[in-house]
Design an enzyme around this catalytic site. Structure first.
Site, PDB file in Angstrom:
ATOM      1  N   TYR A   1       0.871  -1.190   0.000  1.00  0.00           N
ATOM      2  CA  TYR A   1       0.000   0.000   0.000  1.00  0.00           C
ATOM      3  C   TYR A   1       0.896   1.224   0.000  1.00  0.00           C
ATOM      4  CZ  TYR A   1      -3.198   3.589   1.890  1.00  0.00           C
ATOM      5  OH  TYR A   1      -3.924   4.732   2.096  1.00  0.00           O
ATOM      6  N   ASP A  11       9.330   2.702  -0.733  1.00  0.00           N
ATOM      7  CA  ASP A  11       8.367   3.398   0.110  1.00  0.00           C
ATOM      8  C   ASP A  11       8.664   2.984   1.552  1.00  0.00           C
ATOM      9  OD1 ASP A  11       6.256   4.229   1.624  1.00  0.00           O
ATOM     10  OD2 ASP A  11       4.701   3.617   0.210  1.00  0.00           O
ATOM     11  N   LYS A  54       5.029   8.943   8.597  1.00  0.00           N
ATOM     12  CA  LYS A  54       4.895   8.390   9.957  1.00  0.00           C
ATOM     13  C   LYS A  54       5.978   8.886  10.923  1.00  0.00           C
ATOM     14  CE  LYS A  54       2.155   4.528   8.306  1.00  0.00           C
ATOM     15  NZ  LYS A  54       0.795   4.552   8.764  1.00  0.00           N
TER      16      LYS A  54
HETATM   17  C1  LIG Z   1       3.935   2.169   3.128  1.00  0.00           C
HETATM   18  C2  LIG Z   1       2.993   3.325   3.145  1.00  0.00           C
HETATM   19  N1  LIG Z   1       3.076   4.255   2.185  1.00  0.00           N
HETATM   20  C3  LIG Z   1       2.274   5.328   2.171  1.00  0.00           C
HETATM   21  C4  LIG Z   1       1.319   5.500   3.140  1.00  0.00           C
HETATM   22  C5  LIG Z   1       0.445   6.715   3.127  1.00  0.00           C
HETATM   23  O1  LIG Z   1       0.809   7.566   4.173  1.00  0.00           O
HETATM   24  P1  LIG Z   1      -0.253   8.617   4.768  1.00  0.00           P
HETATM   25  O2  LIG Z   1      -1.297   7.820   5.459  1.00  0.00           O
HETATM   26  O3  LIG Z   1       0.567   9.483   5.666  1.00  0.00           O
HETATM   27  O4  LIG Z   1      -0.774   9.371   3.604  1.00  0.00           O
HETATM   28  C6  LIG Z   1       1.174   4.553   4.155  1.00  0.00           C
HETATM   29  C7  LIG Z   1       0.149   4.702   5.199  1.00  0.00           C
HETATM   30  O5  LIG Z   1      -0.187   3.816   5.921  1.00  0.00           O
HETATM   31  C8  LIG Z   1       2.053   3.437   4.164  1.00  0.00           C
HETATM   32  O6  LIG Z   1       1.958   2.500   5.118  1.00  0.00           O
END
Ligand SMILES: Cc1ncc(COP(=O)(O)O)c(C=O)c1O
Length: 431
Positions: A144, A239, A267
């Site tokens: 995700y 990511d 995060k």
């Molecule tokens: C691996 C990863 N990338 C991107 C995101 C998106 O981040 P945000 O919720 O701060 O938009 C998340 C959110 O859980 C994530 O776990």
């Protein structure tokens, strides 16, 4: 445990917000029931509006490496507030933060702060398309990357097929630019890249997938992904929104020794405040405006309060190096949980990496589970039972069987012992 006030607030909330919440998983749809409304948090605990307290293993979905309301971060935030909370111009805080990150994260020479993980990933796709002159993106099934249109897609009917939208409102044309590959499968990746590699701008992966359960990847697989991406001239995007500063200060980039072309953060980088970031070499980042032609901007980007929180978090992580202790505590805790779970009327197992963990509910076809096809079909139904039994005993786990748990340094040995006592009582009720 009484949740009357939470239930009343939830009924009110549903009248003014879709599903009563502001991010879907918070709505408890996956596990059933009404969400608990939390009015305060401290250390490893959250406190709800009915006077109940819970040992919290969700930790705001990962940002809180030192638990809720860490005193050093609190002091930094209060200090920042006194200096005003949004300037909308250049300021020294993001400079100090940028210098710290580029000196500590392997391969990160230049960084742009944004306000969320989604925003970081979204910006990176534009950057990769501009830098390569290509349109297609490859993602992995089970990863995700936030609610970015191009990545909120699922696999088509066959390998190397066009993806299908995974949300209403995403056009088929947008989904068609994304290809979806299974995790843990070098042959599938090679096949897709041999067919489409020359059109693919970015290969985007969570190097430690933690959004469909915890699906640790073999290092050989990650290395092949990096090699093949390079052979085809596709940019490799790690990511690290969850794994960054969580598995090690330098995230999976440090752990694996692999050097992606672009990194995304979120995060922990904001210390619990809204911060995201992306970056890479000077050469790639000079594409970004105002240096280059890729437009990306933000009214509240590098907000001084968020920057101060994130800086305080990372300085503390550098100073304390909590990683070995967190990993050992998580391993011991999950081993004990597995042991207690042996009396449950169904099979289960625990997977953990660094301070992340996940309970597999049912009989998995492999151990560890590395791809979504290996997750037992019983996961959702059985986890929901565990979740509610835990909640009733004062343990707050993520309200979905596909989300992971997090330990923080506030989960001291005494807190973890107490958590295991509560888990024991919860499991007894499920017998
Ligand atoms: C691996 C990863 N990338 C991107 C995101 C998106 O981040 P945000 O919720 O701060 O938009 C998340 C959110 O859980 C994530 O776990």
């Amino acid at each position: 445990m009484n949740h009357k006030n939470s239930e009343t607030l939830f009924e009110r909330a549903k009248k003014v917000a879709p599903g009563g919440v502001h991010s879907p998983v918070r709505g408890f749809r996956s596990v059933g029931g009404a969400p608990v409304f939390v009015e305060r948090a401290d250390g490893a605990e959250i406190f709800d509006v009915d006077g109940n307290s819970y040992i919290d293993f969700c930790q705001s979905w990962g940002p809180l490496l030192f638990g809720h309301k860490d005193p050093e971060i609190e002091e930094a935030v209060l200090g920042a507030l006194k200096r005003g909370w949004s300037y909308g111009t250049a300021e020294p805080y993001s400079l100090e933060f940028g210098e710290l990150l580029t000196s500590r994260i392997p391969g990160l020479e230049s960084v742009r702060f944004v306000s969320s993980g989604t925003e970081a990933v979204m910006s990176v796709l534009r950057l990769a398309r501009a830098a390569t002159g290509r349109n297609k993106i490859l993602k992995f099934d089970g990863c995700y990357h936030g609610h970015v249109d191009a990545l909120l897609v699922r696999a088509g009917s066959g390998l190397a097929d066009m993806a299908s939208p995974d949300s209403a409102g995403i056009s088929a044309q947008t989904a068609a630019d994304t290809l979806v590959c299974p995790l843990d499968d070098e042959a599938a990746f090679e096949l897709i890249m041999n067919t489409h590699g020359k059109e693919i701008a970015a290969v985007c992966i969570e190097p430690l997938p933690a959004n469909n359960g915890l699906l640790p990847q073999r290092i050989e697989f990650l290395k092949r992904v990096a090699e093949i991406s390079k052979e085809h001239g596709s940019l490799l995007v790690f990511d690290e929104v969850i794994s960054g500063f969580r598995v090690a200060l330098g995230g999976m980039t440090e752990v694996t020794g692999i050097r992606p072309d672009i990194l995304c953060f979120g995060k922990i980088i904001g210390g619990g405040f809204p911060v995201g970031a992306y970056g890479g070499s000077q050469e790639i980042m000079k594409w970004i405006a105002p240096s280059g032609p890729v437009y990306q901007a933000g009214t509240l980007s590098a907000n001084p309060v968020s920057m101060s929180a994130g800086l305080a978090m990372l300085k503390k992580a550098i100073h304390d190096n909590p990683y070995p202790q967190l990993e050992a505590a998580t391993k011991a805790f999950t081993q004990e949980l597995s042991h207690l779970a042996r009396d449950l009327p169904f099979e289960s197992s625990m997977q953990s990496e660094a301070s992340l963990f996940w309970m597999v509910c049912g009989k998995a076809s492999t151990a560890p589970v590395r791809a979504i096809g290996q997750i037992p079909e019983t996961q959702k139904a059985l986890y929901s039972k565990v979740f509610h039994a835990f909640l009733d005993e004062g343990l707050y786990f993520a309200p979905s069987g596909y989300e992971v748990g997090f330990l923080s340094t506030a989960h001291t040995p005494a807190v973890l012992d107490q958590a295991l006592e509560r888990a024991k009582r919860a499991f007894k009720k499920l017998k």
